[in-house]
Design a protein around this motif. Structure first.
Motif: not given
Length: 112
Positions: A86-90, A58-66, A39-47
């Motif tokens: 995420a990589r180091k420059p993120a 780590r949570n800030q990077v994930k918030r920005y991505l979301r 029905k819709h896309f699903r995403v997994g985030l990893s930092v």
């Protein structure tokens, strides 16, 4: 972003990793798995802790991505699971730069 849009289980993460369909830019790596009939896309985030030593960062990077994904949601295909790693420059990116890098990554992966 609602929880139904997230990949949380180890088995689901591994299924996307095992597909080996990936692209990368300076800040992120994208793995994708096409799933017809979804029905819709699903995403997994990893930092990783190697990238950002504090949970706050780590949570800030994930918030920005979301938030970036929420803004790009109407443009994304529905029949796909994908992981953003995420990589180091993120860790040095602000919200606008994160969205710009994510948009570039999704274009590389032919999702936009």
């Amino acid at each position: 972003m609602r929880k139904s849009y997230r990949i949380k289980k180890e088995k689901e993460f591994q299924a996307v990793f095992d597909r080996h369909d990936s692209v990368a830019n300076k800040a992120f790596v994208l793995y994708q798995l096409h799933k017809p009939g979804q029905k819709h896309f699903r995403v997994g985030l990893s930092v990783s802790k190697k990238i950002a030593h504090t949970a706050v960062l780590r949570n800030q990077v994930k918030r920005y991505l979301r938030q970036s994904l929420l803004e790009l949601q109407p443009e994304l295909p529905s029949e796909i699971d994908f992981l953003v790693i995420a990589r180091k420059p993120a860790t040095k990116l602000n919200m606008a730069e994160t969205k710009k890098n994510l948009r570039h990554l999704l274009k590389l992966g032919k999702m936009l």
